[in-house]
Design a protein around this motif. Structure first.
Motif, PDB file in Angstrom:
ATOM      1  N   ASN A 334       0.825  -1.210   0.000  1.00 19.33           N
ATOM      2  CA  ASN A 334       0.000   0.000   0.000  1.00 19.33           C
ATOM      3  C   ASN A 334       0.857   1.257   0.000  1.00 19.33           C
ATOM      4  N   LEU A 335       1.944   1.238   0.765  1.00 19.99           N
ATOM      5  CA  LEU A 335       2.851   2.391   0.818  1.00 19.99           C
ATOM      6  C   LEU A 335       3.416   2.695  -0.566  1.00 19.99           C
ATOM      7  N   VAL A 336       3.875   1.658  -1.259  1.00 14.73           N
ATOM      8  CA  VAL A 336       4.443   1.854  -2.604  1.00 14.73           C
ATOM      9  C   VAL A 336       3.376   2.391  -3.554  1.00 14.73           C
ATOM     10  N   ALA A 337       2.145   1.865  -3.444  1.00 12.93           N
ATOM     11  CA  ALA A 337       1.056   2.339  -4.310  1.00 12.93           C
ATOM     12  C   ALA A 337       0.771   3.815  -4.068  1.00 12.93           C
ATOM     13  N   ARG A 338       0.763   4.235  -2.797  1.00 14.35           N
ATOM     14  CA  ARG A 338       0.522   5.645  -2.487  1.00 14.35           C
ATOM     15  C   ARG A 338       1.627   6.518  -3.069  1.00 14.35           C
ATOM     16  N   ALA A 339       2.863   6.073  -2.913  1.00 15.24           N
ATOM     17  CA  ALA A 339       3.989   6.868  -3.396  1.00 15.24           C
ATOM     18  C   ALA A 339       3.934   7.038  -4.915  1.00 15.24           C
ATOM     19  N   ARG A 340       3.600   5.977  -5.616  1.00 15.63           N
ATOM     20  CA  ARG A 340       3.562   6.056  -7.086  1.00 15.63           C
ATOM     21  C   ARG A 340       2.362   6.843  -7.596  1.00 15.63           C
ATOM     22  N   ASP A 341       1.309   6.922  -6.774  1.00 16.52           N
ATOM     23  CA  ASP A 341       0.151   7.753  -7.129  1.00 16.52           C
ATOM     24  C   ASP A 341       0.327   9.195  -6.665  1.00 16.52           C
ATOM     25  N   ASN A 342       1.453   9.457  -6.001  1.00 15.35           N
ATOM     26  CA  ASN A 342       1.692  10.778  -5.409  1.00 15.35           C
ATOM     27  C   ASN A 342       0.539  11.141  -4.470  1.00 15.35           C
ATOM     28  N   ALA A 343       0.015  10.141  -3.760  1.00 18.86           N
ATOM     29  CA  ALA A 343      -1.114  10.329  -2.849  1.00 18.86           C
ATOM     30  C   ALA A 343      -0.594  10.290  -1.426  1.00 18.86           C
ATOM     31  N   ARG A 344      -0.255  11.425  -0.886  1.00 23.26           N
ATOM     32  CA  ARG A 344       0.349  11.504   0.431  1.00 23.26           C
ATOM     33  C   ARG A 344      -0.653  11.136   1.516  1.00 23.26           C
ATOM     34  N   SER A 345      -0.215  10.403   2.516  1.00 20.55           N
ATOM     35  CA  SER A 345      -1.077  10.011   3.633  1.00 20.55           C
ATOM     36  C   SER A 345      -0.559  10.660   4.900  1.00 20.55           C
ATOM     37  N   ARG A 346      -1.218  11.747   5.333  1.00 21.83           N
ATOM     38  CA  ARG A 346      -0.764  12.472   6.506  1.00 21.83           C
ATOM     39  C   ARG A 346      -0.977  11.651   7.766  1.00 21.83           C
ATOM     40  N   ASN A 347      -0.069  11.785   8.708  1.00 20.26           N
ATOM     41  CA  ASN A 347      -0.154  11.068   9.980  1.00 20.26           C
ATOM     42  C   ASN A 347      -0.098  12.089  11.111  1.00 20.26           C
ATOM     43  N   PRO A 348      -1.228  12.308  11.812  1.00 17.15           N
ATOM     44  CA  PRO A 348      -1.237  13.322  12.870  1.00 17.15           C
ATOM     45  C   PRO A 348      -0.354  12.981  14.057  1.00 17.15           C
ATOM     46  N   LEU A 349       0.143  11.729  14.122  1.00 19.95           N
ATOM     47  CA  LEU A 349       0.975  11.307  15.251  1.00 19.95           C
ATOM     48  C   LEU A 349       2.468  11.439  14.967  1.00 19.95           C
ATOM     49  N   THR A 350       2.825  11.959  13.782  1.00 17.87           N
ATOM     50  CA  THR A 350       4.237  11.971  13.379  1.00 17.87           C
ATOM     51  C   THR A 350       5.130  12.628  14.427  1.00 17.87           C
ATOM     52  N   ARG A 351       4.762  13.817  14.867  1.00 21.59           N
ATOM     53  CA  ARG A 351       5.615  14.547  15.818  1.00 21.59           C
ATOM     54  C   ARG A 351       5.762  13.788  17.132  1.00 21.59           C
ATOM     55  N   SER A 352       4.642  13.246  17.666  1.00 24.38           N
ATOM     56  CA  SER A 352       4.718  12.570  18.957  1.00 24.38           C
ATOM     57  C   SER A 352       5.473  11.248  18.854  1.00 24.38           C
ATOM     58  N   ILE A 353       5.309  10.518  17.743  1.00 24.31           N
ATOM     59  CA  ILE A 353       6.051   9.268  17.567  1.00 24.31           C
ATOM     60  C   ILE A 353       7.546   9.555  17.498  1.00 24.31           C
TER      61      ILE A 353
END
Length: 648
Positions: A334-353
């Motif tokens: 799924n990650l590779v598919a998103r990257a090739r579609d240029n479909a970014r998936s934001r993660n609201p937990l990025t900073r805390s993780i």
């Protein structure tokens, strides 16, 4: 944000105080003028002028509260201020608002816009609008579209897909901390009850046997809102090359039904297949029914096998578990598919993780580097954070037993009362405690028991940490008290094992009262040279740290950067540290301390707690600022650091 013509200086001031308000919105604590000045790169006098300007713009709403402790946002008033601005339609107040307006107009009008006429409408100069168009061009290029200029007229050139990506990129960039505001989406696209649509969508997907990842739902709702808005304008994705995926049938049916019932639009096959793919690659995972388990791409499984082996070699962390590897192979596809579609998936937990679990995040960066190299894609911080969630959930399950606190129960014998008490403790707290002894005498001294926690029904005056006096029949208050005591015991166990160990890795030869450079690369090279000189690392490790920094900023908190290479390849573990009395720009942060850590393969068991504890100590902005300001020499630094560890 006032309507009407505004001067250049007013626009500049609006930009500044809005950035200041964004910083205040990131914390519920008081923030001093000095801290704001450091983050904004200005003087405290400028900060005071920004506060005054913000208060004037928001009158009579008291959006900023001032005290001797600093400044804090009045969230209720600030929310009303933003709502009021949206209601007025203040589109020309800031550059961000003008860029937003330009993108919406360009995506809606096939014949484009007249720059001169629009500048008059927005009460700005033509040169200002030209600068805004350059920003739009940058976003459009990323989305696969372009701007075409003919005299004063500008129009957007691109497919329907690129126009939707442009809208998505714009709105996600404007979202606060990666969280999509459903109310803002409703206002943006004239939709109603988007929250009810979301609830019904999740309920329908779960009823069809899917597990739903709610962190990604709102991002897909953004794409659904865009699709509905475009469909209302009779603008659809092309059906020409649609190849429906049989595994998307159930999701397509749900989307078709809900968009028609809620918004009265008929999405075509291409629209529905695109949205279904977004849901399948971002939000839903197959449930327990075998018929819904997707086929795993052999290449994805092979990649995961190599990743697990390399992580074991580099970090001595074992992810060789069939269930984990299967789930991660699905995620990888799924990650590779998103990257090739240029479909970014934001993660609201990025900073805390990133700040709370630095080792897990660092392993995720290492994995992302492998995926980038093998699949020729770009993996951003949000995707790295999703990888970290997979890693962390697996490690959490594996470590629960190890984290249990040892416990003794003291309950004088009276029929089977001690057995009842033990059974109740195990039922309520069995995942947190390991019961070593049950003592049925009343004359035992808790200080003679070696367990970390003593649960006793006998009132005692013995002074010993970790003694909890409870009723013979546990009450809810007793259970809460035991749980809190267990939490304190785990924290004390961790601190006792780390505090002395942390100080072992500092060396006066590796201490810098001021940074050996003025930007990340020069500081890393300066600290790296010191590590090489004392024999802790070699030049290859320093270059590895620079490569790691280019992958993702190592500013793990707002005040601390921890550069290091991705593997445990140093000669020995050591920390070269620089204090920055004047904070240094490091990625998106301004840091007061830079700690270049050389990690070796020896002592892997101490690696994670050391790394986590070190970052946690520097989580408090005010403490770190004091550490950088007050530690003039190595002895002073060690004394202050020891105090912070003890108080953390």
């Amino acid at each position: 944000m006032p309507c009407g013509a505004i001067t250049y200086s007013e626009r500049t001031m609006a930009d500044k105080y809005e950035r200041m308000l964004e910083l205040l919105a990131q914390t519920d604590d008081w923030v001093t003028a000095s801290e704001l000045a450091d983050d904004l790169g200005v003087t405290t006098r400028s900060v005071r002028s920004y506060v005054a300007a913000a208060k004037t713009a928001a009158q009579p709403l008291p959006i900023v509260i001032a005290s001797t402790s600093g400044y804090r946002l009045n969230r209720e008033a600030y929310g009303e201020f933003l709502d009021r601005a949206r209601t007025r339609g203040d589109i020309a107040g800031t550059p961000q608002e003008r860029v937003h307006h330009l993108v919406r107009r360009l995506t809606e009008l096939d014949d484009g816009i007249d720059v001169f006429a629009l500048a008059d409408t927005l009460f700005v100069s033509e040169s200002t609008l030209e600068a805004d168009l350059r920003k739009v061009k940058t976003i459009a290029d990323t989305a696969g579209a372009s701007l075409e200029r003919a005299g004063s007229r500008v129009r957007l050139i691109g497919t329907e897909g690129s126009r939707r990506r442009l809208l998505s990129s714009l709105l996600q960039a404007e979202s606060s901390r990666g969280v999509i505001d459903l109310d803002a989406l409703e206002n943006e696209f004239g939709l109603t009850a988007l929250g009810a649509f979301k609830a019904e969508l999740m309920q329908a997907l779960e009823a069809d046997g899917f597990f739903v990842n709610e962190y990604g739902v709102d991002a897909v709702l953004l794409h659904i809102a865009i699709a509905v808005d475009r469909a209302r304008r009779d603008q659809h994705l092309s059906d020409a090359n649609v190849h429906p995926d049989p595994q998307h049938v159930a999701v397509v049916d749900v989307l078709r039904r809900l968009t028609h019932e809620h918004y009265g639009v008929e999405l075509n096959a291409a629209d529905l297949e695109y949205l279904a793919r977004l849901l399948v690659t971002r939000v839903v995972a197959p449930g327990n029914r075998a018929a819904e388990t997707p086929a795993i791409d052999p290449d994805d499984r092979d990649t995961v096998d190599r990743i697990v082996t390399q992580v074991l070699d580099e970090y001595s962390v074992d992810f060789r578990d069939d269930a984990f590897m299967t789930r991660f192979a699905i995620h990888l596809g799924n990650l590779v598919a998103r990257a090739r579609d240029n479909a970014r998936s934001r993660n609201p937990l990025t900073r805390s993780i990133k700040s709370s679990y630095p080792l897990i995040f660092d392993i995720a960066v290492f994995i992302a580097s492998i995926v980038q190299r093998e699949r020729d894609i770009t993996v951003d911080d949000d995707e790295i954070s999703y990888i970290a969630l997979h890693l962390g959930s697996h490690l959490e399950r594996a470590s629960r037993r190890e984290q249990r606190v040892t416990c003794s129960i003291v309950c004088p014998s009276y029929y089977d009362l001690h057995q009842i008490l033990r059974k109740k403790v195990e039922e309520e707290l069995g995942d947190q405690l390991t019961i070593e002894y049950v003592v049925t005498r009343s004359d035992v001294d808790p200080r003679d028991l070696a367990s970390e926690l003593v649960i006793t029904t006998v009132p005692t005056g013995a002074v010993r940490e970790g003694v909890v006096v409870v009723q013979p029949f546990l009450t809810d208050d007793d259970i809460d008290a035991i749980r809190q005591a267990a939490s304190r015991a785990r924290r004390q166990r961790r601190r006792a094992g780390i505090a002395d160990e942390l100080l072992e890795y500092f060396d006066e030869r590796l201490f810098f009262a001021t940074p050996p450079g003025d930007d990340p690369e020069s500081i890393i090279r300066g600290l790296g040279a010191a590590l090489v000189e004392v024999g802790a690392a070699d030049e290859a490790y320093v270059e590895g740290a620079l490569e790691r920094e280019r992958m993702s900023s190592t500013a793990f908190t707002e005040t601390l950067a921890v550069p290091h290479a991705m593997g445990l390849t140093a000669n020995r573990t050591a920390i070269a540290l620089a204090l920055c009395p004047n904070p240094v720009t490091w990625g998106d942060a301004r840091v007061s301390v830079v700690a270049f850590i050389a990690f070796s393969a020896d002592g892997r068991a101490r690696f994670q707690p050391l790394f986590d504890q070190f970052v946690n100590v520097f989580a408090a902005r005010r403490d770190v600022a004091g550490l950088a300001r007050d530690s003039g020499d190595f002895a002073g630094f060690i004394a202050n650091l020891a105090r912070l560890i003890d108080e953390s």
